[in-house]
Design a protein around this motif. Sequence first.
Motif, PDB file in Angstrom:
ATOM      1  N   TRP A   2      -8.292   2.675   3.208  1.00  0.00           N
ATOM      2  CA  TRP A   2      -8.742   1.955   4.327  1.00  0.00           C
ATOM      3  C   TRP A   2      -9.186   2.859   5.557  1.00  0.00           C
ATOM      4  O   TRP A   2     -10.011   2.464   6.329  1.00  0.00           O
ATOM      5  CB  TRP A   2      -7.462   1.233   4.943  1.00  0.00           C
ATOM      6  CG  TRP A   2      -7.604   0.616   6.252  1.00  0.00           C
ATOM      7  CD1 TRP A   2      -7.825  -0.721   6.116  1.00  0.00           C
ATOM      8  CD2 TRP A   2      -7.103   0.987   7.269  1.00  0.00           C
ATOM      9  NE1 TRP A   2      -7.772  -0.943   7.735  1.00  0.00           N
ATOM     10  CE2 TRP A   2      -7.224  -0.040   8.309  1.00  0.00           C
ATOM     11  CE3 TRP A   2      -6.503   2.420   7.986  1.00  0.00           C
ATOM     12  CZ2 TRP A   2      -6.998   0.294   9.679  1.00  0.00           C
ATOM     13  CZ3 TRP A   2      -6.404   2.422   9.146  1.00  0.00           C
ATOM     14  CH2 TRP A   2      -6.448   1.137  10.060  1.00  0.00           C
ATOM     15  N   TRP A  49       0.766  -1.043  -0.125  1.00  0.00           N
ATOM     16  CA  TRP A  49       0.021  -0.060  -0.056  1.00  0.00           C
ATOM     17  C   TRP A  49       0.843   1.421   0.053  1.00  0.00           C
ATOM     18  O   TRP A  49       2.017   1.261   0.736  1.00  0.00           O
ATOM     19  CB  TRP A  49      -0.897   0.186   1.267  1.00  0.00           C
ATOM     20  CG  TRP A  49      -1.920  -0.647   1.207  1.00  0.00           C
ATOM     21  CD1 TRP A  49      -2.258  -1.890   0.164  1.00  0.00           C
ATOM     22  CD2 TRP A  49      -2.890  -1.091   2.341  1.00  0.00           C
ATOM     23  NE1 TRP A  49      -3.432  -2.576   0.843  1.00  0.00           N
ATOM     24  CE2 TRP A  49      -4.007  -2.021   1.831  1.00  0.00           C
ATOM     25  CE3 TRP A  49      -3.201  -0.365   3.639  1.00  0.00           C
ATOM     26  CZ2 TRP A  49      -4.779  -2.483   2.752  1.00  0.00           C
ATOM     27  CZ3 TRP A  49      -4.366  -0.881   4.174  1.00  0.00           C
ATOM     28  CH2 TRP A  49      -5.154  -2.019   3.873  1.00  0.00           C
ATOM     29  N   GLY A  50       0.388   2.348  -0.707  1.00  0.00           N
ATOM     30  CA  GLY A  50       0.792   3.739  -0.595  1.00  0.00           C
ATOM     31  C   GLY A  50      -0.130   4.482   0.057  1.00  0.00           C
ATOM     32  O   GLY A  50      -1.252   3.944   0.774  1.00  0.00           O
ATOM     33  N   LYS A  51      -0.050   5.871   0.148  1.00  0.00           N
ATOM     34  CA  LYS A  51      -0.870   6.804   1.011  1.00  0.00           C
ATOM     35  C   LYS A  51      -2.224   6.664   0.258  1.00  0.00           C
ATOM     36  O   LYS A  51      -3.135   6.619   1.194  1.00  0.00           O
ATOM     37  CB  LYS A  51      -0.457   8.105   0.298  1.00  0.00           C
ATOM     38  CG  LYS A  51      -1.328   9.116   1.556  1.00  0.00           C
ATOM     39  CD  LYS A  51      -0.810  10.543   1.200  1.00  0.00           C
ATOM     40  CE  LYS A  51      -1.417  11.573   2.144  1.00  0.00           C
ATOM     41  NZ  LYS A  51      -2.938  11.440   1.922  1.00  0.00           N
ATOM     42  N   ALA A  52      -2.468   6.507  -0.899  1.00  0.00           N
ATOM     43  CA  ALA A  52      -3.941   6.354  -1.451  1.00  0.00           C
ATOM     44  C   ALA A  52      -4.605   5.162  -0.836  1.00  0.00           C
ATOM     45  O   ALA A  52      -5.848   5.178  -0.230  1.00  0.00           O
ATOM     46  CB  ALA A  52      -3.923   6.286  -2.884  1.00  0.00           C
ATOM     47  N   GLU A  53      -4.007   3.938  -0.874  1.00  0.00           N
ATOM     48  CA  GLU A  53      -4.620   2.715  -0.261  1.00  0.00           C
ATOM     49  C   GLU A  53      -4.760   2.775   1.521  1.00  0.00           C
ATOM     50  O   GLU A  53      -5.956   2.545   2.060  1.00  0.00           O
ATOM     51  CB  GLU A  53      -3.661   1.526  -0.366  1.00  0.00           C
ATOM     52  CG  GLU A  53      -3.642   1.077  -2.027  1.00  0.00           C
ATOM     53  CD  GLU A  53      -2.699   1.941  -2.798  1.00  0.00           C
ATOM     54  OE1 GLU A  53      -2.834   1.819  -3.951  1.00  0.00           O
ATOM     55  OE2 GLU A  53      -2.000   2.708  -2.382  1.00  0.00           O
ATOM     56  N   ARG A  54      -3.867   3.440   2.060  1.00  0.00           N
ATOM     57  CA  ARG A  54      -4.201   3.815   3.363  1.00  0.00           C
ATOM     58  C   ARG A  54      -5.262   4.805   3.632  1.00  0.00           C
ATOM     59  O   ARG A  54      -5.851   4.299   4.694  1.00  0.00           O
ATOM     60  CB  ARG A  54      -2.707   4.365   4.038  1.00  0.00           C
ATOM     61  CG  ARG A  54      -1.774   3.226   4.057  1.00  0.00           C
ATOM     62  CD  ARG A  54      -0.270   3.816   4.512  1.00  0.00           C
ATOM     63  NE  ARG A  54       0.922   2.941   4.472  1.00  0.00           N
ATOM     64  CZ  ARG A  54       1.092   2.155   5.201  1.00  0.00           C
ATOM     65  NH1 ARG A  54       0.953   1.875   6.436  1.00  0.00           N
ATOM     66  NH2 ARG A  54       2.274   1.033   5.181  1.00  0.00           N
ATOM     67  N   ASP A  55      -5.284   5.778   3.006  1.00  0.00           N
ATOM     68  CA  ASP A  55      -6.273   6.449   3.033  1.00  0.00           C
ATOM     69  C   ASP A  55      -7.797   6.058   2.815  1.00  0.00           C
ATOM     70  O   ASP A  55      -8.883   6.162   3.546  1.00  0.00           O
ATOM     71  CB  ASP A  55      -6.382   7.736   1.940  1.00  0.00           C
ATOM     72  CG  ASP A  55      -5.196   8.869   2.310  1.00  0.00           C
ATOM     73  OD1 ASP A  55      -4.692   8.856   3.626  1.00  0.00           O
ATOM     74  OD2 ASP A  55      -4.568   9.612   1.931  1.00  0.00           O
ATOM     75  N   ARG A 115      -1.972  -4.941   2.557  1.00  0.00           N
ATOM     76  CA  ARG A 115      -1.035  -4.160   2.973  1.00  0.00           C
ATOM     77  C   ARG A 115       0.496  -4.185   2.689  1.00  0.00           C
ATOM     78  O   ARG A 115       0.950  -3.123   2.241  1.00  0.00           O
ATOM     79  CB  ARG A 115      -1.227  -3.710   4.578  1.00  0.00           C
ATOM     80  CG  ARG A 115      -0.430  -2.385   4.944  1.00  0.00           C
ATOM     81  CD  ARG A 115      -0.124  -2.128   6.375  1.00  0.00           C
ATOM     82  NE  ARG A 115       0.753  -3.243   6.868  1.00  0.00           N
ATOM     83  CZ  ARG A 115       1.227  -3.309   7.966  1.00  0.00           C
ATOM     84  NH1 ARG A 115       0.497  -2.712   8.985  1.00  0.00           N
ATOM     85  NH2 ARG A 115       1.928  -4.276   8.421  1.00  0.00           N
ATOM     86  N   TYR A 168      -5.562  12.680  16.643  1.00  0.00           N
ATOM     87  CA  TYR A 168      -5.703  12.115  15.311  1.00  0.00           C
ATOM     88  C   TYR A 168      -6.992  12.974  14.693  1.00  0.00           C
ATOM     89  O   TYR A 168      -7.434  13.956  15.471  1.00  0.00           O
ATOM     90  CB  TYR A 168      -6.154  10.813  15.384  1.00  0.00           C
ATOM     91  CG  TYR A 168      -5.052   9.900  15.725  1.00  0.00           C
ATOM     92  CD1 TYR A 168      -3.866   9.913  15.219  1.00  0.00           C
ATOM     93  CD2 TYR A 168      -5.353   8.788  16.974  1.00  0.00           C
ATOM     94  CE1 TYR A 168      -3.090   8.936  15.452  1.00  0.00           C
ATOM     95  CE2 TYR A 168      -4.152   7.866  17.223  1.00  0.00           C
ATOM     96  CZ  TYR A 168      -3.057   7.880  16.198  1.00  0.00           C
ATOM     97  OH  TYR A 168      -2.163   6.998  16.820  1.00  0.00           O
ATOM     98  N   ASP A 217      -2.875   5.178  11.261  1.00  0.00           N
ATOM     99  CA  ASP A 217      -1.927   5.256  10.060  1.00  0.00           C
ATOM    100  C   ASP A 217      -1.758   3.568   9.658  1.00  0.00           C
ATOM    101  O   ASP A 217      -0.638   3.433   8.695  1.00  0.00           O
ATOM    102  CB  ASP A 217      -0.421   5.618  10.857  1.00  0.00           C
ATOM    103  CG  ASP A 217      -0.792   7.133  11.296  1.00  0.00           C
ATOM    104  OD1 ASP A 217      -1.146   7.854  10.474  1.00  0.00           O
ATOM    105  OD2 ASP A 217      -0.240   7.304  12.351  1.00  0.00           O
TER     106      ASP A 217
END
Length: 307
Positions: free
Chosen positions: A25, A17-23, A191, A60, A136
């Motif tokens: 999720w 995962w990069g940022k897009a995938e973490r966002d 992930r 957060y 995160d």
Amino acid sequence: MDNIDAGYPIGELGQAWGKAERDAWLSRQVRQRSYEEDVIAAIDGLRARFDVSEYGRLDYAQGSFPLVSVRTRNWRDDLPVMLVTGGVHGYETSGVHGALRFAEQHMADYARRANILVTPCISPWSYERIQRWNPDAIDPNRSFYESSPSGESAALMWLVAPLRGRFLMHIDLHETTDSDESEFRRALAARDGKVFVPGKVPDGFYLVDDAANPQPAFQQAVLAAVSKVTHIAPADANSEIIGSLVVAPGVIEYALKKLGLCASVTGARYTTTTEVYPDSPRATPEQCIQAQVAAVRAAMDYALAHA
């Protein structure tokens, strides 16, 4: 491949995962219960008898969460220190409420023999969302090491650092749930861009000892107490529990420090991680809490008897 069959809705097979995938999720995580009502209110009820303090705060986008510890009063330098931790994984409910129940009903009984520190809910954001990771997408229970990326882990390490060398016992309260297979291990594989390999959730309670400092008699004393409350998990056909060799009935070993696990933070002589199975048809939520309390009391009794 198993990961394709699992159909985890975020990410692509073979790509971490990069940022897009973490966002993506994070956008799926929904608040389902209240840390303030369930945990802080219970801790407030302990203030008349114990010292309560905020050892950190997690800010957060979804809210600000105080990290709160409870300790016996009038600490003495000639007494050992005992640590009880819960809620490192916020979804593991009986760990949180087992720590609170112990503090409420039994902690005062040990106050003249030990200095006791309890952190009932290390991961409050995750508690509210019944989630394993923090926002995160980091697992706090793989993050107890220097310069940790997890605020939850870093705060606890800061709390215990001045006391290292004085800890006799640390018990970390966890659960193994059906959602480990249905959600959390699948999310982990997605992930990290890995193939998901299905496992088997053990039916019953078990303990995780430290491979670098095994204490088999201590573990068996804890299991003996818990067996009066709920059943102990048997080994599978490979003589394993969750992929690890069963070294004694109900006991597996992990390299705690190498894996960055919570139970490694104190350097205590006696350490263990409890694993309750709340989804068993043979256990109720109340039994799961009582099993955690029984484990804490047995761990303290054994440690004090063998100090």
